[in-house]
Design a protein around this motif. Sequence first.
Motif, PDB file in Angstrom:
ATOM      1  N   THR A 131       0.247   2.528 -11.140  1.00 21.99           N
ATOM      2  CA  THR A 131       0.915   3.800 -10.869  1.00 21.99           C
ATOM      3  C   THR A 131       1.152   4.629 -12.124  1.00 21.99           C
ATOM      4  O   THR A 131       1.734   5.704 -12.034  1.00 21.99           O
ATOM      5  N   VAL A 132       0.700   4.135 -13.269  1.00 22.80           N
ATOM      6  CA  VAL A 132       0.934   4.825 -14.542  1.00 22.80           C
ATOM      7  C   VAL A 132      -0.303   4.669 -15.427  1.00 22.80           C
ATOM      8  O   VAL A 132      -0.794   3.557 -15.614  1.00 22.80           O
ATOM      9  N   GLY A 133      -0.800   5.767 -15.963  1.00 26.37           N
ATOM     10  CA  GLY A 133      -1.805   5.727 -17.015  1.00 26.37           C
ATOM     11  C   GLY A 133      -3.084   4.959 -16.708  1.00 26.37           C
ATOM     12  O   GLY A 133      -3.622   5.012 -15.602  1.00 26.37           O
ATOM     13  N   TYR A 134      -3.559   4.236 -17.716  1.00 25.02           N
ATOM     14  CA  TYR A 134      -4.787   3.450 -17.620  1.00 25.02           C
ATOM     15  C   TYR A 134      -4.648   2.412 -16.506  1.00 25.02           C
ATOM     16  O   TYR A 134      -3.712   1.614 -16.512  1.00 25.02           O
ATOM     17  N   GLY A 135      -5.572   2.436 -15.556  1.00 22.35           N
ATOM     18  CA  GLY A 135      -5.481   1.525 -14.425  1.00 22.35           C
ATOM     19  C   GLY A 135      -4.800   2.123 -13.213  1.00 22.35           C
ATOM     20  O   GLY A 135      -4.700   1.494 -12.159  1.00 22.35           O
ATOM     21  N   GLU A 157       4.354  -2.386  -5.218  1.00 23.06           N
ATOM     22  CA  GLU A 157       4.339  -3.448  -6.231  1.00 23.06           C
ATOM     23  C   GLU A 157       5.620  -3.442  -7.078  1.00 23.06           C
ATOM     24  O   GLU A 157       5.615  -3.794  -8.253  1.00 23.06           O
ATOM     25  N   ARG A 158       6.718  -3.022  -6.446  1.00 25.37           N
ATOM     26  CA  ARG A 158       8.006  -2.921  -7.149  1.00 25.37           C
ATOM     27  C   ARG A 158       7.853  -2.059  -8.400  1.00 25.37           C
ATOM     28  O   ARG A 158       8.477  -2.295  -9.437  1.00 25.37           O
ATOM     29  N   HIS A 159       7.034  -1.052  -8.296  1.00 24.28           N
ATOM     30  CA  HIS A 159       6.843  -0.156  -9.432  1.00 24.28           C
ATOM     31  C   HIS A 159       6.396   1.199  -8.911  1.00 24.28           C
ATOM     32  O   HIS A 159       6.002   1.344  -7.779  1.00 24.28           O
ATOM     33  N   ASP A 160       6.493   2.175  -9.745  1.00 26.72           N
ATOM     34  CA  ASP A 160       6.096   3.537  -9.402  1.00 26.72           C
ATOM     35  C   ASP A 160       6.133   4.332 -10.693  1.00 26.72           C
ATOM     36  O   ASP A 160       5.854   3.791 -11.757  1.00 26.72           O
ATOM     37  N   THR A 161       6.497   5.588 -10.614  1.00 25.19           N
ATOM     38  CA  THR A 161       6.679   6.414 -11.806  1.00 25.19           C
ATOM     39  C   THR A 161       7.606   5.714 -12.808  1.00 25.19           C
ATOM     40  O   THR A 161       8.609   5.151 -12.433  1.00 25.19           O
ATOM     41  N   ILE A 162       7.256   5.799 -14.094  1.00 25.00           N
ATOM     42  CA  ILE A 162       8.145   5.268 -15.123  1.00 25.00           C
ATOM     43  C   ILE A 162       8.985   6.412 -15.687  1.00 25.00           C
ATOM     44  O   ILE A 162       8.462   7.404 -16.189  1.00 25.00           O
ATOM     45  N   GLY A 163      10.298   6.294 -15.538  1.00 26.61           N
ATOM     46  CA  GLY A 163      11.221   7.250 -16.126  1.00 26.61           C
ATOM     47  C   GLY A 163      12.100   6.535 -17.128  1.00 26.61           C
ATOM     48  O   GLY A 163      12.502   5.393 -16.903  1.00 26.61           O
ATOM     49  N   LEU A 164      12.410   7.181 -18.250  1.00 32.31           N
ATOM     50  CA  LEU A 164      13.199   6.556 -19.303  1.00 32.31           C
ATOM     51  C   LEU A 164      14.260   7.514 -19.826  1.00 32.31           C
ATOM     52  O   LEU A 164      14.039   8.726 -19.923  1.00 32.31           O
ATOM     53  N   LEU A 165      15.416   6.946 -20.203  1.00 29.96           N
ATOM     54  CA  LEU A 165      16.488   7.673 -20.861  1.00 29.96           C
ATOM     55  C   LEU A 165      16.958   6.852 -22.047  1.00 29.96           C
ATOM     56  O   LEU A 165      16.930   5.617 -21.993  1.00 29.96           O
ATOM     57  N   THR A 225       3.312   9.204 -15.080  1.00 36.69           N
ATOM     58  CA  THR A 225       2.788   8.649 -13.827  1.00 36.69           C
ATOM     59  C   THR A 225       1.331   9.019 -13.631  1.00 36.69           C
ATOM     60  O   THR A 225       0.843   9.990 -14.209  1.00 36.69           O
ATOM     61  N   SER A 226       0.650   8.253 -12.767  1.00 38.53           N
ATOM     62  CA  SER A 226      -0.663   8.648 -12.249  1.00 38.53           C
ATOM     63  C   SER A 226      -0.526   9.196 -10.840  1.00 38.53           C
ATOM     64  O   SER A 226      -1.517   9.516 -10.189  1.00 38.53           O
ATOM     65  N   ALA A 261      14.050  10.193 -12.453  1.00 36.78           N
ATOM     66  CA  ALA A 261      13.767   9.890 -11.055  1.00 36.78           C
ATOM     67  C   ALA A 261      12.490   9.084 -10.902  1.00 36.78           C
ATOM     68  O   ALA A 261      11.623   9.079 -11.771  1.00 36.78           O
ATOM     69  N   THR A 262      12.368   8.423  -9.754  1.00 33.88           N
ATOM     70  CA  THR A 262      11.145   7.735  -9.368  1.00 33.88           C
ATOM     71  C   THR A 262      11.041   7.802  -7.851  1.00 33.88           C
ATOM     72  O   THR A 262      12.009   8.109  -7.166  1.00 33.88           O
ATOM     73  N   GLY A 263       9.858   7.534  -7.328  1.00 36.81           N
ATOM     74  CA  GLY A 263       9.682   7.552  -5.883  1.00 36.81           C
ATOM     75  C   GLY A 263       8.832   8.725  -5.431  1.00 36.81           C
ATOM     76  O   GLY A 263       8.014   9.255  -6.183  1.00 36.81           O
TER      77      GLY A 263
END
Length: 311
Positions: A71-75, A169-177, A191-192, A223-225
């Motif tokens: 769900t993110v970048g390469y792959g 897969e218990r994952h999605d967009t990666i958000g960071l603070l 995200t991809s 946010a994610t989702g």
Amino acid sequence: MKRRQFLQSAGLMGAASTLATNPSSEPIIIATWKNEAGTKAGWDKIMQTGKALDGVEAGAWVPEANPEETTVGYGGYPDRDGHVTLDACIMDHLGNAGSVTFLEGIMHPISVARAVMEKTPHVMLSGAGALQFALSQGFKQQNLLTEKSKKAWEAWKKESKYETKVNIERHDTIGLLALGKSGEIAGACSTSGMAFKMHGRVGDSPIIGGAVFCDDEVGGACATGLGEFVMKTLGSFLIVEFMRQGMSPQQACEAAIMRIVKRYKYQEFQVGYLALNKKGEYGAYSIQKGFNFTITKNGVTQVIESGYYMS
């Protein structure tokens, strides 16, 4: 060029079980989903440079370069036409922001977004223009569609049925603070996008105020989702404004989720929010069960399950 200044100022469901404080203003980095390697890399970077902005960029690099993260970048899974298209944004404590949308062939869109913020008079570049700019800044173009993702796309094409997947897969967009050594706030998102989306679809991930918003007087949110619903309510901006009004990060995340639940007829989708204020207090909440987040502070990394609305 000078950095562009952007948007500088502008009893709910569940218990605040994820609330924590950081009275000594030690660096903290927090990320959506299980991202231990990313938050650890981000925290190490903050300890090296002192800057929250460096930390969120470094934290995003890890999933962006991991071919197992679909769900993110390469792959990342491609759109329905077989193209891996990437979106990202970044924001610092001064209100500077940069983003890229519909970018192909560049492994680290978060760094392209930072270059947009620091080296252009703009906030957002898209598509071929974003790629042209990335190449002019020395980023290398490469094929991001892995064999694993290509096989998944080919299997999907047999029915070509588009549907959202909750907690894929218990994952999605990666958000960071993050809070840096000076206590300043920064945020990032990468995200991809939704797997097998329509060609040209862009979600909330590059939208300042949707995926990420930071205000150094208050704190930040990410946010994610399913991004369509984050965009319709400007969730991250909303959370920061709730915190400005006196809510804790936990209360603000819950209020933002309730804004979605009350306004829109609920369907089978997930949205999760994180918030971090200037005191180092953090909160998390989602529509459905299954959202978790990762935090690193004092060199210790934890994965924590978020509270949620749906019973």
